[in-house]
Each structure stands twice: as structure tokens, then as C-alpha cells.
Design a protein around this motif. Structure first.
Motif, mmCIF file in Angstrom:
data_model
loop_
_atom_site.group_PDB
_atom_site.id
_atom_site.type_symbol
_atom_site.label_atom_id
_atom_site.label_comp_id
_atom_site.label_asym_id
_atom_site.label_seq_id
_atom_site.Cartn_x
_atom_site.Cartn_y
_atom_site.Cartn_z
ATOM 1 N N GLN A 287 -9.566 -4.820 0.032
ATOM 2 C CA GLN A 287 -10.265 -5.849 -0.744
ATOM 3 C C GLN A 287 -9.317 -6.910 -1.291
ATOM 4 O O GLN A 287 -9.697 -8.062 -1.474
ATOM 5 N N ALA A 288 -8.065 -6.526 -1.520
ATOM 6 C CA ALA A 288 -7.103 -7.495 -2.050
ATOM 7 C C ALA A 288 -6.807 -8.606 -1.047
ATOM 8 O O ALA A 288 -6.320 -9.671 -1.428
ATOM 9 N N PHE A 289 -7.125 -8.358 0.225
ATOM 10 C CA PHE A 289 -6.852 -9.333 1.281
ATOM 11 C C PHE A 289 -8.130 -10.023 1.766
ATOM 12 O O PHE A 289 -8.122 -10.666 2.818
ATOM 13 N N ALA A 290 -9.195 -9.893 1.016
ATOM 14 C CA ALA A 290 -10.464 -10.502 1.416
ATOM 15 C C ALA A 290 -10.302 -12.015 1.579
ATOM 16 O O ALA A 290 -9.688 -12.693 0.754
ATOM 17 N N GLY A 291 -10.852 -12.531 2.663
ATOM 18 C CA GLY A 291 -10.794 -13.971 2.916
ATOM 19 C C GLY A 291 -9.576 -14.419 3.685
ATOM 20 O O GLY A 291 -9.430 -15.612 3.965
ATOM 21 N N LEU A 292 -8.674 -13.480 4.018
ATOM 22 C CA LEU A 292 -7.450 -13.854 4.726
ATOM 23 C C LEU A 292 -7.493 -13.488 6.213
ATOM 24 O O LEU A 292 -6.541 -13.751 6.935
ATOM 25 N N GLU A 293 -8.554 -12.865 6.669
ATOM 26 C CA GLU A 293 -8.704 -12.633 8.102
ATOM 27 C C GLU A 293 -9.077 -13.957 8.766
ATOM 28 O O GLU A 293 -9.754 -14.793 8.151
ATOM 29 N N PRO A 294 -8.653 -14.198 10.026
ATOM 30 C CA PRO A 294 -7.929 -13.299 10.924
ATOM 31 C C PRO A 294 -6.432 -13.575 10.956
ATOM 32 O O PRO A 294 -5.770 -13.288 11.946
ATOM 33 N N VAL A 295 -5.897 -14.155 9.890
ATOM 34 C CA VAL A 295 -4.503 -14.590 9.937
ATOM 35 C C VAL A 295 -3.570 -13.653 9.181
ATOM 36 O O VAL A 295 -2.424 -13.989 8.923
ATOM 37 N N CYS A 296 -4.055 -12.489 8.842
ATOM 38 C CA CYS A 296 -3.237 -11.521 8.113
ATOM 39 C C CYS A 296 -3.003 -10.289 8.978
ATOM 40 O O CYS A 296 -3.934 -9.767 9.596
ATOM 41 N N THR A 297 -1.761 -9.845 9.043
ATOM 42 C CA THR A 297 -1.411 -8.657 9.825
ATOM 43 C C THR A 297 -0.453 -7.796 9.011
ATOM 44 O O THR A 297 0.496 -8.313 8.415
ATOM 45 N N LYS A 298 -0.689 -6.490 9.014
ATOM 46 C CA LYS A 298 0.201 -5.541 8.340
ATOM 47 C C LYS A 298 0.941 -4.700 9.376
ATOM 48 O O LYS A 298 0.359 -4.257 10.358
ATOM 49 N N TYR A 299 2.226 -4.492 9.122
ATOM 50 C CA TYR A 299 3.027 -3.571 9.923
ATOM 51 C C TYR A 299 3.526 -2.492 8.964
ATOM 52 O O TYR A 299 4.474 -2.718 8.195
ATOM 53 N N LEU A 300 2.856 -1.381 8.962
ATOM 54 C CA LEU A 300 3.098 -0.347 7.960
ATOM 55 C C LEU A 300 3.919 0.799 8.542
ATOM 56 O O LEU A 300 3.680 1.256 9.665
ATOM 57 N N ALA A 301 4.905 1.234 7.771
ATOM 58 C CA ALA A 301 5.766 2.360 8.180
ATOM 59 C C ALA A 301 5.405 3.595 7.357
ATOM 60 O O ALA A 301 5.131 3.503 6.150
ATOM 61 N N ALA A 302 5.404 4.739 7.993
ATOM 62 C CA ALA A 302 5.032 5.981 7.314
ATOM 63 C C ALA A 302 6.005 6.285 6.178
ATOM 64 O O ALA A 302 7.214 6.318 6.368
ATOM 65 N N GLY A 303 5.471 6.474 4.991
ATOM 66 C CA GLY A 303 6.292 6.840 3.847
ATOM 67 C C GLY A 303 7.141 5.709 3.300
ATOM 68 O O GLY A 303 8.025 5.952 2.460
ATOM 69 N N ALA A 304 6.899 4.479 3.740
ATOM 70 C CA ALA A 304 7.711 3.345 3.275
ATOM 71 C C ALA A 304 7.452 3.075 1.805
ATOM 72 O O ALA A 304 6.322 3.169 1.317
#
Length: 684
Positions: free
Chosen positions: A430-447
Motif C-alpha cells: 500500500q505504501a507504493f500505491a499509484g507508482l505502478e508500473p514504474v516501480c520494481t523491487k529487488y529483494l534479498a532474503a534476510g536483507a
């Protein structure tokens, strides 16, 4: 836009069509020659004939005069026909136009890269649909290819004329049938168009240059003269008689022709493309053309210069010459580069003359002459629809990337060799609402550490190196990359050509949405990455910080940047460390990398690149704003220091740096890994 000898008499076999034309005046063809030579020399030698673009304005006046004369005399005789009028226009305009358009497509198919051919396809559709002026107006923005690299750019003026011809005959016909005062109506329309032109050139010169309502007054100037010579014959004859009785008729005509010639020549050599045009500066060439037409064929300049047989010949081929010369010069620039030698440019002009003459003799004259007008008109319309379909198909297919020229050249870039975490969507947060489709997350396990990239399309271009570092350090990377939208809170961009659904910062609220997402992400570092130079005096893009401004200007841009850049930096620096990437140098044209456009030419690498001096000049305004921001704990990173000496390099350590004029390649970004890694705080 010149059109081929409206005043030229047609064959006897079509008496009605012949009678619809005014008596042939060779001096008008001579005036056309002056206009077309000005335009051609301006395009071939812009530093020598800096105001030659006013030749188009001369053509506008001539067209208005001849077309109005045809319509007015037909109305007086009672034989005006819309069908015949438009059939005649089609036979004059389509033959040469279709030959040139389809020739450009054939050459473009063999020599252009996919983005270039896609652009050409759009312009083929715009040219055959006579909306090229609107297409070009919409392109004066972010990803626009240089105007010199648009082979059909010049069709904007033909579009304006055809838009005029679509409206004007009906307007005059209705006024005539209702017995309204046509002169008064023409004066009102001319005045209104001129006022819009003068006002518009101050606030939006690109729009004013291309749109019909701000250029119609030039065509209407010729219409007013046609009205006077058709409906005020008695008054004109009385004035001439009075002048003759005082021995002043010849003197008056000569004075008018000399004054007109001086006005045109003075603007051809006195104006330049940096001046605000049209506006008031368009008055001299329009007035000069009006005076030369008014003076008549017996006036001094008309009979001694304009009726010269060489100029008359050039005037006869002026329409196909106008159509041919610019695509040839444009393709030359695309293949050879901005610095094409003068000898090659003059050779291109010579080739234009040859092709214009051949088109006139082998295409235009055979189609215009003879019978079967209906069949010819239908065939030409069919070919025009085919050309439109070809253009639209080329545009929608993204320039046919499977063609040999695209496959033989690794045009886009070398692929980066790096490791990265798999991307995930931002929309489920929800914190990123309105930012699609130009938002991308690259998440690392345990980061436990997050780096946030915010910017225009440059942020996405730089993201591979951040993803590489994040993979090695086990960090999260979040990328919010809005094309054509600078990473500044509280600004709106109003000049880009993106569709409405892609105008990410058109409402001025994007920055607040990103700020909310940044706070929720709790990053250890925030990177602002933008093509800042686009909002300077050398490019078209513009901003405003007011919700009431419908159009952004240079003035509103400077104000918005001066106010909002410090405010943005203050807001972000209260959250985490802020690093501002300064602009990646913008090239003068797409990099060649030793491409093979045409096999027989071999590899070419001569296209003009960006100089360090020019790059510093383009970024001086935004650097000054950064310096005056006085925000503590802001780090600036300038990637140009690694590639720009006298000229900014396009390769480094054997790696191609540019994917196009604007963006770094993925592999190029990896070359900056060590420098950028030092800018990211080490996590706990």
C-alpha cells in the motif's frame, strides 16, 4: 509548401478545368524559385543562409493567392464544384508526394535502425494523412530524435496548407451563397490568426510554429489580394488610370516590386532559427510576397528577375524539389553524420534537382494532363491509403527489428553480465500505491539494508550496477523510474509526448507518492538519478510547480527547479543519505559503434559526439541550482568525469556506454561499480 504551378495553364481537352485557373504568370514561378532556393540553401548550408526557412512563408502567400483566385472566379461564373476542386488538389499533390514517401520508406527499410524506421513510419502516416504538423508538435520532447534526422519533417507545411484547403472553400462557398461580406470575414479570420500567432510565439513557440490557426494568416494574406483582384477590379482600374494619367503607374509598380524583394531577401539573410518565429518576424516575408504579387508581371523585379527562364524552370519543379531535397539531406546526415562535408551536401542538393525534374516530367505532368480525372483521382487515393497503411504498420511493428540492418548491427547495447535478485512488484504494498508500473523491487532474503533509486528513465538505465552491488552485499534495491519525470517533489511536466496514461508527473503529485514510499522503505541511501539537462535552455522539456499552469515555459521551469530542488533535497536528507547523480552526457545523435547502414558503404563511425564543453554548458543551470541549495549531507556523483575529456567517449575498456543518445547501457553501468559501491553505506 510549394505546389506545382497553380497558375500554369492545363491542356485544352479539359476546358472546364482550364477555365478554373488564372492566367499564367511566369513571375509567380520565379517567386517560387526564390522561395525554394532559400529553403534548400538553408537546409544545406544553415550558417550561410540562416533565414532561408522564410521561403515556406512565401509559399503560403502564393498558395493563398492562387487557390483563392480559382475559387472566387469559379463562384463568379457559377461553376464552382467541390468535387472538381478536391480532385484537382489530389492530382497536384499526391503524385510527387507518394513517389517521395515510398522512396523514403524503401531506403529507410535498407538503412535505418528500428527506432529510426519506426519514427519514419509514424511520419509516413502523418504525411499522407496531412497531420504531420501535429505529429511534430507532439514530438518536441524527451525522446525526440533530432529534427535533422527526420526525413519527412518538412511535410508539416504541406499539412497546414491541406488543412486550410479542407476548411476554406466551404467557408467561402457558404458566405457567397448567404450573400455575406466575404472581405470582412477574411479580414476577421486573418486578424484573429495573426493575433494568436503573436501571442503564442511568446508562450509556446513550438506550438505556434506548427499549428494551423497560428499560420493561416499567411495564406489568408494571399487570399485578400485575390479578393481585391477579383471583386474590386473596377476600383483597381480607376486607381491605375489615375496613376497613368500622372505618369506614376509604372513607378508605383516598380516601387512595390523592389520593396517586396528587399523584404524577402532581408529576412532570408537577416533572420536566424534562434529568433522567435513566426510572430512579428513573419510579417516581412509575407508582406514582401504580397507586394511582389500585387506589383504584377510588368513591374521591374518581376519582369527582369522573376521572369528569368532559369528561375521560372526552378519554380516549375519547386514542389517536387521541396519534397526531395530534405529527405536526401536528412538521410545523408543519418548515414554520414552531422559533419557531412559541404561537397556531399551540395551533391545531395544536385541530386534533388535531378529527381525533382524527373518527377515533374515523368510523374506529375502525365497524371495532370489528359482525361480520366475520376479514375486518376481514385487510383491516387488508393495509393495514398496504401502508403498510410505502410507507415502505420511500420510504426506499430516498432520498425521491423528483424531486418538485416538491425540484425547486422548490435545497435542497442552489449548486454550486461551481472547477477541480480529476482524482481517483485510494488503494487501489493500500500505504501507504493499509484507508482505502478514504474516501480520494481529487488529483494534479498534476510536483507537488512535497502537502497532506493528514484528518477526518470535514467534511473532504470543505471539500476543494473545497483542490483549487482545489492546481490553481492545481500541488500534490497527499489527502483522508481518515471520516464520523462524528474525526481523532484511538487512539479508537473507538460510538454512530453507520452500518452495520458504514461504522463506520470502530469498532476504534480508523483513526488509526494514517492516520498511516502521512501519513508516506508527506510532506506540507508537514496539516489536521485535524472537527465537534468533536459530542462535547460538547450532542450524543449519544461516544468511548472503551479497546478494552474496549463503550459510550462522556460521561466516556470527555472522557478520550479529553484524552489523545489532544495525542498526535495531537504525532505529526503531528513530520511537517509542522499546521492544526486548528475546528468549522463547527451550525445548529438545515436552512437554508431561502427555500424553498417548499407553494405557497399562499409562501416561508418563519423557521427558527431558530445564535447565536454557542450556537456558542461548544458548542465550549468542545474549545477548552479544544486550549489545554491545549501542542503547539508548531500553527495553529488558526476559520471561524466570518467568519460569526458575533450569529447565524451562512447566506449570504455571495450564496453559500449550508450544504448541511445540519452542512456547508459547495462554493461556500461557495471563499469562504475567501485565508485558507486563507495557511495552506499555499509550495512549493520
Amino acid at each position: 509548401m510549394p505546389q506545382n504551378s497553380e497558375s500554369r495553364p492545363l491542356p485544352r481537352e479539359n476546358q472546364r478545368e482550364r477555365n478554373s485557373h488564372p492566367a499564367y504568370r511566369p513571375d509567380i514561378d520565379g517567386l517560387r524559385a526564390i522561395a525554394i532556393l532559400s529553403v534548400v540553401l538553408f537546409h544545406a548550408c544553415p550558417t550561410a543562409v540562416q533565414g532561408g526557412f522564410v521561403g515556406v512563408d512565401v509559399f503560403f502567400v502564393i498558395s493563398g493567392f492562387l487557390i483563392s483566385t480559382i475559387i472566387f472566379k469559379s463562384l463568379v461564373r457559377g461553376d464552382f464544384s467541390f468535387g472538381q476542386f478536391y480532385a484537382h488538389r489530389i492530382k497536384r499533390i499526391f503524385p510527387a508526394l507518394l513517389v517521395v514517401i515510398l522512396s523514403c520508406f524503401a531506403f529507410g527499410w535498407a538503412a535505418l535502425f528500428p527506432p529510426e524506421l519506426q519514427q519514419l513510419g509514424k511520419h509516413i502516416a502523418g504525411g499522407t494523412g496531412f497531420v504531420q504538423n501535429f505529429v511534430l508538435w507532439g514530438e518536441s520532447g524527451y525522446f525526440d530524435i533530432d529534427s535533422e534526422s527526420k526525413p519527412l519533417m518538412h511535410l508539416w507545411s504541406l499539412a497546414i496548407e491541406e488543412q486550410f484547403y479542407l476548411i476554406y472553400p466551404l467557408f467561402v462557398f457558404v458566405a457567397w451563397r448567404l450573400r455575406r461580406n466575404i472581405l470582412a470575414a477574411l479580414l476577421v479570420l486573418t486578424t484573429l490568426s495573426f493575433v494568436l500567432n503573436v501571442q503564442g510565439v511568446q508562450t509556446d513557440p513550438v506550438r505556434t510554429f506548427f499549428l494551423p490557426q497560428t499560420r493561416f494568416w499567411e495564406i489568408l494574406a494571399g487570399s485578400l489580394l485575390a479578393y481585391a483582384q477579383t471583386f474590386e477590379v473596377v476600383k483597381i482600374q480607376r486607381l491605375q488610370g489615375w496613376l497613368r494619367s500622372h505618369g506614376s503607374d509604372a513607378l508605383a509598380r516598380n516601387a512595390l516590386s523592389i520593396a517586396g524583394f528587399i523584404l524577402i531577401v532581408g529576412t532570408v539573410f537577416g533572420l536566424n532559427s534562434d529568433m522567435q518565429f513566426p510572430g512579428w518576424l513573419a510579417v516581412p516575408p509575407v508582406a514582401g510576397s504580397f507586394l511582389l504579387l500585387l506589383a504584377g508581371p510588368t513591374a521591374y523585379v518581376n519582369r527582369t528577375l522573376l521572369k528569368n527562364r532559369t528561375l521560372v524552370f526552378v519554380g516549375l519543379i519547386s514542389y517536387p524539389l521541396y519534397l526531395w531535397h530534405w529527405p536526401i539531406l536528412s538521410f545523408l546526415r543519418i548515414i554520414v553524420g552531422q559533419s557531412a562535408p559541404l561537397t556531399l551536401r551540395l551533391a545531395a542538393v544536385g541530386a534533388s534537382f535531378v529527381l525533382a525534374w524527373l518527377t515533374y516530367r515523368l510523374v506529375e505532368r502525365p497524371i495532370r494532363r489528359g482525361r480520366n480525372t475520376s479514375a486518376k483521382t481514385a487510383a491516387l487515393c488508393t495509393f495514398a491509403l496504401v502508403a498510410f497503411a505502410v507507415g502505420y504498420s511500420t510504426f506499430s511493428s516498432t520498425g521491423y527489428p528483424s531486418r538485416r540492418v538491425a540484425m547486422d548491427n548490435s545497435y542497442a547495447s552489449a548486454k550486461a553480465q551481472f547477477e541480480s535478485n529476482a524482481p517483485s512488484a510494488c503494487g501489493n504494498d500500500q505504501a507504493f500505491a499509484g507508482l505502478e508500473p514504474v516501480c520494481t523491487k529487488y529483494l534479498a532474503a534476510g536483507a537488512t539494508q535497502t537502497v532506493f533509486l528514484w528518477g526518470d528513465s535514467s534511473a532504470e538505465a543505471w539500476s543494473p550496477v545497483f542490483r549487482q552491488i545489492a546481490y553481492q552485499r545481500n541488500m534490497n534495491v527499489i527502483v522508481v523510474s518515471h520516464p520523462a519525470c524528474p525526481p523532484i517533489i511538487g512539479v508537473r511536466e507538460t510538454s512530453f509526448e507520452f500518452p495520458l496514461e504514461q504522463q506520470y508527473c502530469g498532476d504534480g503529485k508523483t513526488g509526494e507518492k514517492v516520498l511516502r514510499a521512501i519513508r516506508a522503505s527506510k532506506p540507508s541511501a537514496i539516489f536521485l538519478i535524472g537527465a537534468w539537462d533536459y530542462f535547460g535552455p538547450f532542450h524543449h522539456s519544461a516544468l511548472t510547480d503551479s497546478p494552474d499552469d496549463k503550459t510550462a515555459t522556460e521561466k516556470t521551469t527555472i522557478k520550479a527547479l529553484s524552489d523545489k530542488v532544495p525542498a526535495t533535497l531537504n525532505a529526503l536528507s531528513s530520511i537517509a543519505k542522499v546521492v544526486v547523480f548528475k546528468s549522463w552526457p547527451i550525445l548529438g545523435s545515436d552512437p554508431d559503434y561502427g555500424v553498417v547502414r548499407l553494405p557497399f558503404l562499409g562501416r561508418t563511425t563519423s557521427r558527431e559526439l558530445q564535447t565536454n564543453e557542450r556537456h558542461e554548458l548544458e548542465g550549468a543551470f542545474i549545477n548552479e541550482i544544486f550549489e545554491k541549495s545549501n542542503v547539508a549531507n548531500i553527495t553529488y556523483f558526476d559520471p561524466s568525469h570518467a568519460i569526458c575529456a575533450t569529447v565524451c567517449a562512447t566506449t570504455k575498456d571495450g564496453v559500449r556506454l550508450y544504448s541511445d543518445r540519452y542512456h547508459i547501457t547495462a554493461a556500461g553501468s557495471i563499469l562504475f561499480e567501485k565508485q558507486i559501491a563507495k557511495l552506499i553505506p555499509v550495512g549493520d
